[in-house]
Design an enzyme around this catalytic site. Sequence first.
Site, short mmCIF file in Angstrom:
data_model
loop_
_atom_site.label_atom_id
_atom_site.label_comp_id
_atom_site.label_asym_id
_atom_site.label_seq_id
_atom_site.Cartn_x
_atom_site.Cartn_y
_atom_site.Cartn_z
N ASP A 114 0.86 -1.19 0.00
CA ASP A 114 0.00 0.00 0.00
C ASP A 114 0.89 1.23 0.00
OD1 ASP A 114 1.06 0.31 2.53
OD2 ASP A 114 -0.86 0.42 3.56
N ASP B 133 1.44 4.79 2.29
CA ASP B 133 1.08 5.43 3.56
C ASP B 133 1.51 6.90 3.55
OD1 ASP B 133 0.47 2.79 5.14
OD2 ASP B 133 2.45 2.47 4.26
N ASP C 4 -3.28 4.62 2.69
CA ASP C 4 -3.61 5.05 4.05
C ASP C 4 -3.28 6.53 4.18
OD1 ASP C 4 -4.37 2.51 4.83
OD2 ASP C 4 -2.43 2.00 5.70
P1 ATP Z 1 4.17 -2.45 2.98
O1 ATP Z 1 5.22 -1.93 2.08
O2 ATP Z 1 3.86 -3.88 2.74
O3 ATP Z 1 2.94 -1.59 3.00
P2 ATP Z 1 4.64 -1.29 5.53
O4 ATP Z 1 5.78 -1.39 6.46
O5 ATP Z 1 4.40 0.05 4.90
O6 ATP Z 1 4.82 -2.41 4.45
P3 ATP Z 1 1.97 -1.08 6.63
O7 ATP Z 1 1.02 -2.15 7.01
O8 ATP Z 1 1.53 -0.17 5.55
O9 ATP Z 1 3.35 -1.79 6.32
O10 ATP Z 1 2.24 -0.27 7.95
C1 ATP Z 1 3.15 0.82 8.02
C2 ATP Z 1 3.30 1.27 9.44
O11 ATP Z 1 2.10 1.87 9.90
C3 ATP Z 1 3.63 0.13 10.38
O12 ATP Z 1 4.74 0.50 11.16
C4 ATP Z 1 2.44 -0.01 11.27
O13 ATP Z 1 2.82 -0.23 12.60
C5 ATP Z 1 1.74 1.32 11.14
N1 ATP Z 1 0.30 1.09 11.13
C6 ATP Z 1 -0.40 0.38 10.24
N2 ATP Z 1 -1.70 0.36 10.54
C7 ATP Z 1 -1.84 1.10 11.65
C8 ATP Z 1 -2.93 1.49 12.49
N3 ATP Z 1 -4.17 1.12 12.21
N4 ATP Z 1 -2.67 2.27 13.55
C9 ATP Z 1 -1.43 2.65 13.81
N5 ATP Z 1 -0.36 2.34 13.09
C10 ATP Z 1 -0.55 1.56 12.03
MN MN Z 2 2.65 0.42 3.78
MN MN Z 3 -0.47 0.92 5.54
#
Ligand code: ATP
Ligand code: MN
Ligand code: MN
Length: 363
Positions: free
Chosen positions: A204, A206, A287
């Site tokens: 995703d 962020d 997100d």
């Molecule tokens: P990817 O590249 O697969 O997306 P990622 O490390 O970006 O890997 P994410 O699931 O997008 O993974 O999460 C990014 C960060 O945001 C993580 O450190 C997670 O702890 C934090 N996070 C995700 N969802 C929430 C939430 N609902 N509330 C607080 N923090 C969150």
């Molecule tokens: Mn992510």
């Molecule tokens: Mn995310």
Amino acid sequence: QVVLPDKEQFLMPSYACQRLTPLESHNNKFTEALSLLAENAELNNEEGRAVAFRRAAAVLKALPVMVTSATQLRGLPCLGEHSQRVIKDIIENGVSNEVESTMHSERFKALKLLTGIFGVGAKTADRWFKEGIQSLTQLVHSGHELNPAQQAGLEHYHDLNQPVTKAEAEAIGDIVRRVVLDVLPGSEMTLTGGFRRGKMTGHDVDFLITHPDEGKETGLISKVVSLLTAQGLLLYQKTTRNSYMENKGRLAQPSSTMDRFERCFCIFKLEIKEMRPDKDWRAVRVDLVVAPISQYAFAVLGWTGSKLFERELRRWASQVKSMSLSSHALFDIKQCKYLRTTSEEEIFSHLGLEFIPPTERNA
Ligand code: ATP
Ligand code: MN
Ligand code: MN
């Protein structure tokens, strides 16, 4: 390939937030095996087991050389009996039978497929699997009523399981930033998550948004979502308002990963340049999170990940420093006060840790 002399031991601190973990590891075949067992444990709702495998994998990710013999594992932290056995199997046989049989089991394959639907968690997938649902077609014909998130997840299943590239993340960033600045001039937006850690793809995108004047950011997300919707750019969205102050009395549990920021979990409709015969867009999970400037440093730290790195930071804070860290604040339990900061560097320093740059947080 660097081969270490037998008996040489590494100095490896036991918390992942005490060490550097670059994106590229020398021990992929081990870390992939351990991560698969962690994933399987998560799918089975065995949280403790999952974390143990994740910690073991993180130790091998941080090793500066490839492991070629079991003696090199001596003295390393977080390697339980089970993880060591898996590593030894791979050293001796090239593969771990446990990993192979897990990976090819009907259950694992089905749960992975079903949790690959946005909005479907391990518990729902498990319930469906027990009813004999092992494929998307079977799910569609099962007559189960899906919630709006799951419907969107199923509809865009293919796209959402396709890695998002950095270029796509930046294209979405340009679009969102324009809308955010339209709604609230002077706002700032940061790409967080895996891309901030240097990953070239992600599941995703962020984004974290703030404004230098505290309070101006309140209500921003719903206006941004309205504009994006009006432009036909959102295939799905779920917006939540900020609920942090409502719960000030009972401080969020330090281990809880959910924060209380104003946010929108959405599925973005991204136009793609190279026209495909069937369609000229793809779905991307995005997100959007809004933080007041006074909490911004904590929010950036909390949303940069990796998930294990965050978990370890919080564990370090509470177990070693008697502090409670969240994506909102750092609370010193002994002094009974919040520690203010404006940068990630200061947060590490309050925690008595060396600063770890984002690209070294790939635990
Ligand atoms: P990817 O590249 O697969 O997306 P990622 O490390 O970006 O890997 P994410 O699931 O997008 O993974 O999460 C990014 C960060 O945001 C993580 O450190 C997670 O702890 C934090 N996070 C995700 N969802 C929430 C939430 N609902 N509330 C607080 N923090 C969150
Ligand atoms: Mn992510
Ligand atoms: Mn995310």
